[in-house]
Scaffold this motif. Structure first.
Motif, PDB file in Angstrom:
ATOM      1  N   UNK A  56      34.052  51.946  33.858  1.00 33.95           N
ATOM      2  CA  UNK A  56      35.290  51.164  33.751  1.00 33.95           C
ATOM      3  C   UNK A  56      36.518  52.064  33.858  1.00 33.95           C
ATOM      4  N   UNK A  57      36.444  53.233  33.258  1.00 34.04           N
ATOM      5  CA  UNK A  57      37.591  54.144  33.266  1.00 34.04           C
ATOM      6  C   UNK A  57      37.772  54.803  34.624  1.00 34.04           C
ATOM      7  N   UNK A  58      36.693  55.333  35.170  1.00 36.09           N
ATOM      8  CA  UNK A  58      36.806  56.042  36.445  1.00 36.09           C
ATOM      9  C   UNK A  58      37.823  57.156  36.349  1.00 36.09           C
ATOM     10  N   UNK A  59      38.713  57.254  37.334  1.00 37.86           N
ATOM     11  CA  UNK A  59      39.742  58.296  37.304  1.00 37.86           C
ATOM     12  C   UNK A  59      41.118  57.715  36.964  1.00 37.86           C
ATOM     13  N   UNK A  60      41.109  56.554  36.344  1.00 35.23           N
ATOM     14  CA  UNK A  60      42.358  55.881  36.004  1.00 35.23           C
ATOM     15  C   UNK A  60      43.089  56.571  34.856  1.00 35.23           C
ATOM     16  N   UNK A  61      44.389  56.408  34.865  1.00 32.02           N
ATOM     17  CA  UNK A  61      45.218  56.888  33.774  1.00 32.02           C
ATOM     18  C   UNK A  61      45.402  55.785  32.747  1.00 32.02           C
ATOM     19  N   UNK A  62      46.103  56.074  31.661  1.00 38.42           N
ATOM     20  CA  UNK A  62      46.287  55.101  30.584  1.00 38.42           C
ATOM     21  C   UNK A  62      47.084  53.861  31.004  1.00 38.42           C
ATOM     22  N   UNK A  63      47.816  53.943  32.089  1.00 34.72           N
ATOM     23  CA  UNK A  63      48.556  52.766  32.548  1.00 34.72           C
ATOM     24  C   UNK A  63      47.614  51.683  33.069  1.00 34.72           C
ATOM     25  N   UNK A  64      46.406  52.081  33.470  1.00 39.76           N
ATOM     26  CA  UNK A  64      45.434  51.138  34.015  1.00 39.76           C
ATOM     27  C   UNK A  64      44.192  50.946  33.155  1.00 39.76           C
ATOM     28  N   UNK A  65      43.969  51.843  32.199  1.00 45.09           N
ATOM     29  CA  UNK A  65      42.786  51.748  31.354  1.00 45.09           C
ATOM     30  C   UNK A  65      43.106  52.319  29.982  1.00 45.09           C
ATOM     31  N   UNK A  66      42.697  51.608  28.943  1.00 41.79           N
ATOM     32  CA  UNK A  66      42.821  52.084  27.567  1.00 41.79           C
ATOM     33  C   UNK A  66      41.450  51.962  26.905  1.00 41.79           C
TER      34      UNK A  66
END
Length: 93
Positions: free
Chosen positions: A42-52
């Motif tokens: 779910x997290x992948x390489x996303x930053x906090x703006x897209x995943x928490x």
């Protein structure tokens, strides 16, 4: 915490090979956490703006660690990332 792909987009692309190796192998700052396979996907390489983190009580810890890594390695932060980090840091007691 900060995936290599995110770091690359945030400035690591201009680093020397030695600096990238230092970042990838840094055991001083929390960069890797054991999580379930589903959470990792779910997290992948996303930053906090897209995943928490799904555990809301962990968001302060996550945002603090993310900020520490970005600051230590002088990586850039987008406006959306900054807004979400600020929101998450406001949950700290």
């Amino acid at each position: 915490m900060v995936p290599l792909a995110n770091a690359w987009r945030s400035g690591a692309g201009s680093w020397t090979a030695e600096r990238r190796k230092e970042f990838a192998n840094d055991l001083t700052r929390p960069r890797l956490l054991a999580v379930s396979a589903a959470t990792n996907r779910a997290k992948g390489d996303q930053g906090p703006e897209d995943w928490q983190p799904p555990a809301k009580g962990y968001r302060c810890t996550y945002a603090t660690a993310w900020t520490n890594v970005k600051s230590t390695y002088q990586l850039t932060v987008t406006e959306a990332e900054k807004r979400k980090l600020t929101e998450m840091l406001e949950t700290c007691s």
